[in-house]
Design an enzyme around this catalytic site. Sequence first.
Site, short mmCIF file in Angstrom:
data_model
loop_
_atom_site.label_atom_id
_atom_site.label_comp_id
_atom_site.label_asym_id
_atom_site.label_seq_id
_atom_site.Cartn_x
_atom_site.Cartn_y
_atom_site.Cartn_z
N HIS A 145 0.84 -1.21 0.00
CA HIS A 145 0.00 0.00 0.00
C HIS A 145 0.88 1.26 0.00
CE1 HIS A 145 -3.55 2.46 1.31
NE2 HIS A 145 -2.57 3.19 1.81
N GLU A 146 1.88 1.27 0.87
CA GLU A 146 2.74 2.46 0.96
C GLU A 146 3.60 2.63 -0.28
OE1 GLU A 146 2.38 4.74 3.23
OE2 GLU A 146 0.78 3.47 4.02
N HIS A 149 1.70 4.34 -3.11
CA HIS A 149 1.64 5.81 -3.06
C HIS A 149 2.86 6.41 -3.75
CE1 HIS A 149 -1.94 6.46 -0.75
NE2 HIS A 149 -1.51 5.83 0.32
N GLU A 207 -6.19 6.60 -1.92
CA GLU A 207 -6.16 5.51 -0.94
C GLU A 207 -6.71 4.23 -1.53
OE1 GLU A 207 -4.66 5.35 1.81
OE2 GLU A 207 -4.12 7.45 2.01
#
Length: 293
Positions: A145-146, A149, A207
Amino acid sequence: MKKPELKNALLALVLCTSVLSLHAQNDGIPVTDMSRMRGLGGDSRQFDQQSKLQYDQMLNEAHKKDAVATDRNPQLIRLRAIAKRLIPFTSRWNPEAAKWDWQVNLLKSDTVNAFCMPGGRIAFYNGILTKLNLTDDEVAMVMGHEIAHALREHAREQAGKNTATSLFARLAGAGAAAYFGFDPRLGDAVGNSAAQVAALKFSRGDESEADLIGMDLASRAGYDPRAGVALWQKMGAVSKGQPLPFLSTHPSGKDRIENMNKNMHLVLPVYARAKGIDPNNLPAYHTIALPRS
């Protein structure tokens, strides 16, 4: 086998391998174009340099407090092993990632947080591992997820969306100063402005995209994407209505879990292929219970 027959057999094998390779690239979460708003956030090289300054500054401050895990720390070894499996699949989402100087560090803090800055600079706080009792699959979901980004340049996109404000005008100026060589008197301004990069709050769309890309990366690396649902359930249970640092920029709730479940059918076959298992015979995912408080 005669030479013509052998030649045809080899050609068929090559074609079959090419088709399978193409299928492996095209399945999973579909790759879409990145936002054009990134261009308003400044030059990517300047933004990356600015990110490096902040990351290095953070590590320097943490080292002074003996808050950076050593290379022999078991949890850091674990994090780096998971990152090593995820990183080869990042260029599908951003070709520039193949050139990044990837870093993974662990900060000795009870804070429940983790992030990946532009350029592939990853940091986990020990608290997110221990307080949530994360499995490797769940760590992969957080990390994926990070990383997503950073791959999709969400920070630069958000800076672009806020380019009219004085804060991000200073941010862009600090990035340019850092890249081209700045007056030492501007050091404080650079530090203060750069600190905003990691603090940027991403949009609901960012997100959601990071959730799905994280699932895709994890699946290709052989980590169970269903761990993402367990992860956010744990997040909700631990927060108990109190905003955790990780959740302050990562809104949780039923909507994001529903979105992940909605797209699970796209990534489970990818995960099954990575594990060499029939998609119809995947065992149920089992998490580890939260530590007793």
